[in-house]
Design a protein around this motif. Structure first.
Motif, PDB file in Angstrom:
ATOM      1  N   THR A  40     -12.469  -1.513   1.584  1.00 47.53           N
ATOM      2  CA  THR A  40     -11.843  -2.324   2.629  1.00 47.53           C
ATOM      3  C   THR A  40     -12.248  -1.812   4.009  1.00 47.53           C
ATOM      4  N   ILE A  59      -3.873   2.246   5.078  1.00 48.47           N
ATOM      5  CA  ILE A  59      -4.901   2.835   4.207  1.00 48.47           C
ATOM      6  C   ILE A  59      -5.088   4.308   4.536  1.00 48.47           C
ATOM      7  N   LEU A  95       0.820  -1.214   0.000  1.00 47.38           N
ATOM      8  CA  LEU A  95       0.000   0.000   0.000  1.00 47.38           C
ATOM      9  C   LEU A  95       0.849   1.256   0.000  1.00 47.38           C
ATOM     10  N   ALA A 102      -5.008  -3.094  -2.225  1.00 50.77           N
ATOM     11  CA  ALA A 102      -6.250  -2.723  -1.548  1.00 50.77           C
ATOM     12  C   ALA A 102      -7.395  -3.637  -1.971  1.00 50.77           C
ATOM     13  N   SER A 132      -9.708   0.983  -1.449  1.00 45.92           N
ATOM     14  CA  SER A 132      -9.274   1.275  -0.080  1.00 45.92           C
ATOM     15  C   SER A 132     -10.467   1.546   0.833  1.00 45.92           C
TER      16      SER A 132
END
Length: 877
Positions: free
Chosen positions: A217, A197, A160, A172, A214
């Protein structure tokens, strides 16, 4: 409300179609990149191609399961997460291909995981995480195969921070797939994914794909209550708030979903409100698409897509609305909480068929035609006989439009189909609510008031009470016709309905304009009947008294405009009301205010009501006593009422009111062992009750009939004790005025020689003047106060200087001497000089900073320097 997560299948990029195209084309981009001269070891995918004959790495994993041979079914797991389960095709060929190729893909998961290592080339790591991402889309079995390798999540999270946008997107996306399985949510969080993130989203420029994967998630992780506190970081909240304006609808939906889940934890509410979540989410719900625009295909698609973000915004705001303060903030943004009462309740709705149109508040539109048309057009087209010059304000127009919309939805049975979800529609009696823009919400609540369901009516009336937070909302309910429904429901058989309706009217009556509509609708009669019921509970009595007091108070200042002298059945109509009727072409309640006032006054001339009010004044709590006294004060305006009031033993009620517990001169003795805040509140309530009773007694003293029946000396003694008591100063003014008037009725007295006048001066006048010097922002008011105080002190009122010192008057006096006008300085120096004659006041004078101020006056040779010098000589300096 169940927390929501999202299926990974439908929001991942590239899609299966892109994957198959990439497989058939041989991944030209990878081939072209491989032909470039590089000083690194051969790619792992070259080795795979040589060993198995595959043209590219995508076919290793995705060839077996094509988009044509499987479909995806959404399901909600037992713990609330949403996932995707593959449904295999019935074809035997596809089954064989799936079995063999899936084995090949599973065999190389370990290799791809190893390729994520930091010792490998960034391009290999990117291709490996991309392959794992695509492989994870195969479902839980594929994700289980990836998660069996310990340390895989750490390597994925590390990507990431890559500078490659596609590496970040793939990493992600893989985390999004893994986090969609509740079993692995904690593992993803423990690997540091949330922190990474957050760091990724803080970058100045990101692609929409990276943002989508992202935030999705985070959406999956926010299902877990333990992780919501970690996700509810100020920086993350600010980014999510900003993402609500993103051009990508998927990013907006994901951001709304995260916020909705975070709102499920009450500990996050304050942070969310502080960053400005409520205005942003409210704007989404208020952003309606016009019905004419939905005809266009693009506009219709945009409207359908926006339903997801609107649903998430509504869910988040409904959670925040569970706090009373945040509920007010939501209503201030133009939203109204409306109860979902179920489709069955609306079956009792019967639209009224009017032979002539009228506004929602009952105002009828004036006829202009002299007679009916011989062709019947006047009956068919009602608008033919309406004055075309009629002027209807925007509020009335909005009320008419929204009322028609809600009634139409009720008639076709679709009024709650958009607002309530599946779970809510199955159980309409579980007190579910929704949020509507204020115009629709007001019309919906008024519509529910006209139903037959008692529970629905009670909830609607309660929602109206909660929504009346400002003048705009109260006026909107008046224009929508809520007043007439509420007044009719005051006599309802259900006690719950009567309580809810009384609460709504009490909140609406805060507005003077609405009070006139309440009185014009005949509410006074219903309120009086409610008060005469001796079985009424205290809470309902309090709301009824509040409404009645406000309705009557709103007309006190206008008495001379509506009536000439005593009430004898005649009335005087305002000229401006008549002109308004003629100019607008409207008739109805608003144009006939004086007549209902006469009727409402007649309702008050009831011996049972007066006896009930006197009983409340004698035995009830201070709060209810204050309201009963206010109503009785209004009744005293009517000459025929004096006999009724006197015969109801009003004197004993006033005497009982003046002997309330807590009326003691010694504050310390009375407050000992009590909570200071609670004690101050009790004194305030007692002071308000005493204030109202004193105003009532002052009015009654104008009647000779009343004066002949009371013991003036007894009431004088009571009032003298009250003025020496510890009730708030602002409530002693009416007591002092009543005491002076009562004293003058006994005969002429000499100024300041009468003990009553002296006590009024010491316990009311002097404290009031000192408070005016201390708290007033007007120099003129401060000057007038100090001059009046100097007059009292200079005339030699006994203990006046001691009263000034005990009330804390030295400090404001010194401040005025330093900053006031010449006249104020002169009066202040005179008072301070008298105070300095008592050596007990010297420490306080010095502590107030009088010495340097006096020295400056002497040194500057101001006109008052001689008095200042004399004062300095009295002080021990």
């Amino acid at each position: 409300m169940m927390a929501s997560s999202i299926p990974t299948r439908f929001h991942s990029k590239p899609s299966y179609t892109r994957q198959m195209l990439a497989a058939s084309a041989g991944m030209e981009a990878i081939k072209a990149d491989a032909t470039k001269p590089r000083s690194r070891k051969p790619s792992v995918f070259s080795y795979l191609r040589k060993r198995h004959g595959y043209h590219n790495h995508y076919s290793i994993i995705f060839k077996p399961i094509s988009s044509s041979s499987r479909t995806v079914l959404r399901k909600v797991s037992d713990d609330g997460a949403i996932g995707a389960t593959p449904k295999e095709s019935s074809s035997s060929d596809s089954g064989e291909i799936s079995s063999s190729s899936s084995t090949i893909g599973d065999n190389y998961v370990a290799l791809f995981v190893r390729m994520l290592g930091l010792d490998h080339d960034p391009l290999d790591r990117e291709q490996a995480v991309d392959a794992l991402w695509k492989y994870s889309l195969g479902g839980k079995k594929c994700i289980d195969a990836i998660m069996q390798f310990h340390g895989c999540l750490i390597l994925v999270v590390n990507l990431l921070s890559s500078e490659s946008s596609y590496s970040c997107e793939a990493a992600a996306g893989l985390l999004r797939s893994i986090s969609s399985i509740n079993l692995y949510g904690d593992s993803v969080a423990e690997s540091g994914a949330i922190e990474e993130i957050a760091s990724l989203l803080s970058r100045p420029s990101l692609t929409s794909e990276v943002k989508e994967q992202s935030i999705c998630t985070l959406w999956n992780l926010s299902v877990d209550e333990k992780l919501r506190v970690k996700i509810a970081d100020m920086e993350l909240l600010m980014f999510l708030l900003k993402s609500l304006d993103d051009d990508n609808i998927k990013v907006k939906e994901a951001s709304g979903g995260v916020l909705a889940n975070l709102a499920l934890s009450q500990c996050n509410h304050q942070k969310m409100v502080e960053v400005g979540v409520i205005p942003k989410l409210a704007a989404i719900l208020n952003d309606d698409v016009k019905a004419t625009d939905i005809i266009e295909k693009e506009a219709r698609n945009a409207w359908l897509e926006s339903n997801v973000i609107r649903k998430e915004a509504r869910n988040a705001l409904l959670e925040l609305a569970k706090d009373d303060y945040y509920k007010i903030l939501i209503i201030e943004e133009g939203l109204v909480l409306v109860p979902l009462v179920g489709a069955e309740a609306y079956k009792s709705f019967k639209p009224q068929l009017h032979s002539w149109p009228s506004l929602p508040d009952g105002t009828e539109i004036k006829h202009t035609a002299k007679g009916p048309s011989k062709y019947g057009a006047s009956e068919l087209l009602l608008g033919l006989n309406v004055d075309k010059n009629v002027k209807i304000d925007e509020a009335k127009i909005n009320a008419m439009v929204r009322q028609s919309n809600q009634q139409f939805l009720a008639r076709i049975g679709a009024i709650e189909l958009i607002d309530e979800g599946e779970s809510q529609s199955k159980s309409p009696n579980n007190h579910q609510v929704t949020l509507l823009p204020w115009m629709d919400g007001v019309a919906r609540l008024v519509l529910i008031l006209g139903l037959e369901d008692e529970v629905a009516i009670s909830r609607a009336a309660g929602a109206i009470a909660d929504s009346c937070i400002n003048e705009h909302m109260r006026s909107s309910f008046k224009e929508a016709g809520a007043i007439k429904h509420l007044i009719q429901l005051l006599d309802h058989n259900s006690y719950a309905v009567r309580c809810a309706v009384a609460h709504a009217l009490e909140r609406l009556s805060v507005s003077p304009g609405v009070c006139q509509a309440i009185e014009a609708g005949g509410a006074v009669c219903a309120l009086v009947n409610a008060l005469k019921d001796r079985d009424i509970c205290e809470s309902l009595m309090q709301m009824t008294l509040d409404t009645l007091v406000r309705v009557l108070d709103s007309t006190k200042e206008m008495e001379s405009k509506f009536y000439d002298g005593a009430v004898n059945g005649s009335k005087k109509v305002l000229d401006d009301a008549g002109s308004l009727d003629a100019s607008t072409g409207l008739t109805g309640n608003e144009m006939e205010i004086p007549a209902p006032k006469t009727n409402s006054r007649k309702e008050l001339l009831d011996s049972a009501l007066i006896a009930r009010l006197v009983e409340i004044l004698k035995t009830a709590s201070p709060n209810l006593q204050r309201k009963a006294a206010s109503i009785l004060e209004f009744v005293t305006i009517l000459d025929p009422s004096i006999g009724l009031i006197v015969s109801s033993d009003i004197a004993s009620a006033l005497d009982a009111n003046y002997q309330q517990k807590g009326l003691k001169a010694d504050i310390e003795a009375d407050a000992e062992g009590q909570d200071p805040e609670k004690y101050a509140l009790e004194l305030e309530e007692i002071g308000l009750s005493i204030h109202a009773a004193s105003q009532l007694l002052t009015k009654l003293l104008d009647s000779n009939q009343f004066c002949e029946t009371i013991n003036a000396d007894h009431f004088t003694k009571r009032l003298r004790n009250i003025i020496k008591s510890n009730i708030p100063l602002n409530h002693k003014e009416s007591v002092a005025a009543c005491l002076v008037k009562l004293n003058y009725l006994s005969g002429p007295v000499v100024e300041f020689e009468n003990p009553i006048n002296m006590e009024v001066t010491l316990y009311e006048t002097i404290p009031r003047l000192i408070e005016q010097m201390r708290s007033s922002f007007s120099p003129e008011a401060q000057e007038a106060a100090v001059v009046e105080l100097n007059r009292i002190v200079s005339e030699g009122v006994v203990d006046s200087t001691q009263a000034v010192a005990s009330e804390g008057g030295i400090f404001p006096l010194v401040n005025l001497i330093e900053n006031g006008s010449e006249r104020a300085v002169e009066a202040g120096l005179a008072i301070l000089y008298n105070l300095s004659m008592d050596i007990e006041n010297h420490p306080a004078i010095i502590a107030a900073g009088a010495v340097p101020v006096l020295k400056r006056i002497v040194q500057s040779q101001r006109p008052q320097w001689t008095r200042a010098l004399q004062l300095l000589r009295n002080l021990p300096v």
